[in-house]
Design an enzyme around this catalytic site. Structure first.
Site: not given
Ligand SMILES: Cc1ncc(COP(=O)(O)O)c(C=O)c1O
Length: 395
Positions: A190
């Site tokens: 990210k």
């Molecule tokens: C659009 C979106 N929402 C939520 C998430 C979840 O993030 P995390 O990996 O921090 O739980 C991601 C992860 O890539 C994502 O791309």
């Protein structure tokens, strides 16, 4: 395949330096490894940056989304309106609550949820709509003006999935601060990263209080408070069956340092995006992402024009890989995934824009550590494949 370690350009690479190393060492030396002062500092800095009243650190955006739906009160059997064009985390948390996702197709150019379709879905469904869960896909903000109008009109709270969208401003505030909550991800790829991690922002005191309790087992006191005040550490109450979603200090310390670099890192991604947009502007076999000064450029998604190219998207990806360029596809829409397809009896054509964008899209590398030479190589590689497979009859 050209996987020469020296010349292969990976799809993603984190930007980490001395600052993060020192911050982690400091935490290790302090003897306090779980959620403590570093997490508090990261939260204060994040709230200060975004202007949110509360910023609550969690161990993933998935956790933050789950806690958000729990805190706003999504009842079992209700619907949550969301996009199929996202990572599965966005939708799985709706199922955690015993609610059902009601998918809404996207806008072709932005890949973001289409507000007109939200209205239509609300009108055609009698069941209770518990929330709207838009995703600022790739770091391009959704049409929050329209989404918040719909929210007010129908009395449906919004939880923003801002996993891709830091730092992004629109209409004079940060993406993630429009809804009842907004949730950011610090996953390894990210725009700022802690390896794994997330942050929930909200202006609502009750929601913040509920999330604070539920992110740590439903205990009514935070561990830092338990071990640093005069009240004995063992004296706590459990007010709900909560979760283990807190962010450890090692992670938070990295977050503090990453946050300090967020704008220079965004600026470099924007430079790269502009280079791509410029270089590809004459390539009519490509559809390019919408430019926005405030785009976070977590992803740079291009679409191949199948009318003009005699090569499939998958073959294009293979050829790029052979030339030493790593790419990815964002996303296989959720309505094509076995779980959602079978549970809700969904057909591919039910969300035609999502389907079509998915079939033709690929994401090019975009991150601060990409060198200008690497960006040039990516551009040349894309163009060389495009020219080779251009349908001559159209020229
Ligand atoms: C659009 C979106 N929402 C939520 C998430 C979840 O993030 P995390 O990996 O921090 O739980 C991601 C992860 O890539 C994502 O791309």
């Amino acid at each position: 395949m050209n996987r020469n370690i020296k010349t292969y350009i990976p799809f993603s690479r984190p930007h980490l330096g001395r600052e993060e190393e020192e911050a982690v060492t400091e935490v290790l030396k302090s003897g306090w490894l779980t959620t403590g002062q570093a997490a508090k500092r990261f939260e204060a800095d994040f709230a200060g940056c975004t202007g949110a009243r509360y910023a609550l650190s969690v161990n993933s955006a998935t956790a933050g989304l789950h806690l958000s739906l729990e805190a706003i009160g999504v009842p079992p059997g209700s619907y949550v309106l969301t996009t199929p064009y996202t990572f599965t985390a966005t939708s799985e948390v709706i199922r955690y609550m015993g609610a059902d996702p009601l998918f809404v197709d996207i806008e072709e150019d932005t890949y973001n949820i289409n507000p007109n379709n939200i209205e239509a879905r609300i009108r055609e469904n009698g069941r209770k709509m518990a929330a709207i869960l838009p995703v600022h896909i790739a770091g391009l903000p959704c049409n929050m003006k329209s989404i918040m109008e719909i929210s007010r009109l129908h009395g449906i709270p919004v939880v923003e999935d801002a996993a891709h969208a830091f730092p992004v401003r629109l209409l004079g505030r940060y993406a993630g601060t429009f809804g009842a909550t907004g949730v950011f991800s610090f996953y390894a790829n990210k725009t700022i990263t802690t390896g794994e991690g997330g942050m929930v922002v909200t202006d609502n005191e009750e929601i913040a209080a509920r999330i604070k309790v539920m992110r740590l087992h439903g205990i009514d006191r935070e561990s830092w408070d338990r071990y640093t005040t005069e009240n004995p550490a063992w004296a706590y109450d459990v007010v709900a069956p909560g979760y283990k979603y807190n962010m450890p200090d090692i992670t938070a310390a990295i977050g503090v340092r990453q946050l300090e670099k967020a704008f220079p890192m965004r600026d470099r991604r924007r430079d790269i995006a502009l280079k791509y947009l410029n270089a590809f502007s004459g390539c009519n076999y490509l559809k390019l992402p919408v430019y926005d000064d405030e785009h976070a450029w977590h992803l740079f998604m291009i679409r191949l024009d199948g009318e003009r190219l005699s090569i499939s998207r998958d073959e294009f990806i293979r050829k790029l890989n052979n030339l030493g360029v790593g790419t990815s596809v964002h996303y296989i829409p959720l309505h094509l995934m076995t779980y959602y397809r079978t549970r809700y009896d969904l057909k591919p054509e039910q969300f035609p824009v999502s389907l079509n964008n998915y079939l033709n899209s690929l994401s090019l590398p975009i991150y601060p550590d990409l060198t200008d030479e690497e960006v040039d190589k990516i551009i040349q590689s894309v163009k060389s494949i495009g020219i080779l497979h251009y349908k001559r009859a159209l020229m």
